[in-house]
Design a protein around this motif. Structure first.
Motif, mmCIF file in Angstrom:
data_model
loop_
_atom_site.group_PDB
_atom_site.id
_atom_site.type_symbol
_atom_site.label_atom_id
_atom_site.label_comp_id
_atom_site.label_asym_id
_atom_site.label_seq_id
_atom_site.Cartn_x
_atom_site.Cartn_y
_atom_site.Cartn_z
ATOM 1 N N ALA A 1 0.761 -1.172 0.121
ATOM 2 C CA ALA A 1 -0.060 -0.060 0.024
ATOM 3 C C ALA A 1 0.890 1.179 -0.200
ATOM 4 N N ARG A 2 1.946 1.053 0.760
ATOM 5 C CA ARG A 2 2.872 2.251 0.840
ATOM 6 C C ARG A 2 3.519 2.464 -0.703
ATOM 7 N N ILE A 3 3.791 1.567 -1.373
ATOM 8 C CA ILE A 3 4.243 1.843 -2.649
ATOM 9 C C ILE A 3 3.258 2.368 -3.504
ATOM 10 N N ARG A 4 1.947 1.905 -3.463
ATOM 11 C CA ARG A 4 1.002 2.581 -4.209
ATOM 12 C C ARG A 4 0.728 4.122 -3.753
ATOM 13 N N LYS A 5 0.783 4.162 -2.553
ATOM 14 C CA LYS A 5 0.706 5.862 -2.142
ATOM 15 C C LYS A 5 1.794 6.633 -2.543
ATOM 16 N N SER A 6 2.941 6.015 -2.678
ATOM 17 C CA SER A 6 4.183 6.785 -3.066
ATOM 18 C C SER A 6 3.893 6.972 -4.730
ATOM 19 N N MET A 7 3.768 6.281 -5.419
ATOM 20 C CA MET A 7 3.582 6.367 -6.844
ATOM 21 C C MET A 7 2.747 7.310 -7.086
ATOM 22 N N ARG A 8 1.303 7.171 -6.337
ATOM 23 C CA ARG A 8 0.111 8.113 -6.626
ATOM 24 C C ARG A 8 0.683 9.521 -6.436
ATOM 25 N N ALA A 9 1.529 9.667 -5.613
ATOM 26 C CA ALA A 9 1.927 11.131 -5.195
ATOM 27 C C ALA A 9 2.793 11.511 -6.260
ATOM 28 N N ARG A 10 3.387 10.641 -7.079
ATOM 29 C CA ARG A 10 4.010 11.076 -8.291
ATOM 30 C C ARG A 10 3.575 10.933 -9.639
ATOM 31 N N ASN A 11 2.177 10.750 -9.545
ATOM 32 C CA ASN A 11 1.406 10.621 -10.785
ATOM 33 C C ASN A 11 1.670 9.491 -11.524
ATOM 34 N N GLY A 12 2.435 8.172 -10.770
ATOM 35 C CA GLY A 12 2.638 7.256 -11.077
ATOM 36 C C GLY A 12 1.480 5.911 -10.882
ATOM 37 N N HIS A 13 2.101 4.880 -11.330
ATOM 38 C CA HIS A 13 1.050 3.562 -10.968
ATOM 39 C C HIS A 13 1.917 2.597 -10.559
ATOM 40 N N THR A 14 1.047 1.454 -9.850
ATOM 41 C CA THR A 14 1.642 0.578 -9.225
ATOM 42 C C THR A 14 0.724 -0.913 -9.782
ATOM 43 N N LEU A 15 1.545 -1.689 -10.397
ATOM 44 C CA LEU A 15 0.792 -3.089 -11.171
ATOM 45 C C LEU A 15 1.339 -4.124 -10.287
ATOM 46 N N LEU A 16 0.422 -4.789 -9.799
ATOM 47 C CA LEU A 16 0.854 -6.400 -9.137
ATOM 48 C C LEU A 16 0.530 -7.524 -9.991
ATOM 49 N N LEU A 17 1.503 -7.986 -10.309
ATOM 50 C CA LEU A 17 1.610 -9.204 -11.145
ATOM 51 C C LEU A 17 1.609 -10.637 -10.637
ATOM 52 N N ASN A 18 1.077 -11.656 -11.178
ATOM 53 C CA ASN A 18 1.112 -13.026 -11.291
ATOM 54 C C ASN A 18 1.166 -13.567 -9.740
ATOM 55 N N PRO A 19 0.109 -12.901 -8.678
ATOM 56 C CA PRO A 19 0.084 -13.462 -7.521
ATOM 57 C C PRO A 19 -0.398 -14.866 -7.595
ATOM 58 N N GLN A 20 0.330 -15.946 -6.671
ATOM 59 C CA GLN A 20 -0.038 -17.360 -6.463
ATOM 60 C C GLN A 20 -1.673 -17.089 -5.830
ATOM 61 N N PRO A 21 -2.184 -18.269 -5.894
ATOM 62 C CA PRO A 21 -3.752 -18.241 -5.448
ATOM 63 C C PRO A 21 -3.868 -17.834 -4.056
ATOM 64 N N GLN A 22 -2.908 -18.443 -2.947
ATOM 65 C CA GLN A 22 -3.030 -17.884 -1.805
ATOM 66 C C GLN A 22 -3.002 -16.513 -1.680
ATOM 67 N N VAL A 23 -2.159 -15.780 -2.256
ATOM 68 C CA VAL A 23 -1.738 -14.493 -2.140
ATOM 69 C C VAL A 23 -2.953 -13.621 -2.790
ATOM 70 N N ARG A 24 -3.708 -14.126 -3.979
ATOM 71 C CA ARG A 24 -4.747 -13.563 -4.515
ATOM 72 C C ARG A 24 -5.812 -13.667 -3.569
ATOM 73 N N LYS A 25 -5.837 -14.727 -2.807
ATOM 74 C CA LYS A 25 -7.035 -14.921 -1.701
ATOM 75 C C LYS A 25 -7.111 -13.679 -0.690
ATOM 76 N N VAL A 26 -5.664 -13.421 -0.178
ATOM 77 C CA VAL A 26 -5.534 -12.330 0.505
ATOM 78 C C VAL A 26 -6.042 -10.978 0.120
ATOM 79 N N PHE A 27 -5.510 -10.674 -0.953
ATOM 80 C CA PHE A 27 -6.079 -9.429 -1.636
ATOM 81 C C PHE A 27 -7.366 -9.503 -1.652
#
Length: 130
Positions: free
Chosen positions: A68-94
């Protein structure tokens, strides 16, 4: 105990790909955060951070806060954060965290982490009813 593995590449001045493996949790989030503090300023304004989670086997609430900190930091710089290829158990947490205002449901970080731990274990062990 599985540790964190990190490596990155800059395919362009406005993009960094960060490969995260192992466990992103209370033991390892500090190392992850420090690495991001070094990498993110190297990106052009409006750039993109791609976090490749293919190797990430486990994430706790501490790891979620780091992402979440990465996303916040990138938004402050007009940037983007993409999360790629999460395994099923990590996807479940999201999915859990997105669907539920976590701070309203769990009385403590320990309780949340115990729940996330249980859910990830169930997915890994093949119990899809989790």
């Amino acid at each position: 105990m599985m540790t964190l593995s990190l490596h990155h590449e800059f395919p362009a001045t406005d993009r960094v790909v960060v490969y995260v493996g192992g466990h992103l949790d209370a033991m390892s989030f500090g190392e992850f955060d420090k690495a991001m503090l070094v990498l993110l300023p190297r990106l052009d304004e409006g750039g993109t951070v791609v976090v490749d989670l293919a190797g990430l086997e486990y994430v706790s609430s501490a790891g979620l806060r780091s992402l979440a900190r990465i996303r916040k930091s990138m938004r402050a710089r007009n940037g983007h954060t993409l999360l790629l290829n999460p395994q099923p158990q990590v996807r479940k947490v999201f999915a859990i965290v997105k669907a539920v205002p976590v701070n309203e449901v769990f009385t403590s970080t320990q309780e949340l982490d115990a729940y996330l731990d249980r859910m990830q274990r169930q997915v890994i062990e093949g119990n899809s009813d989790a």
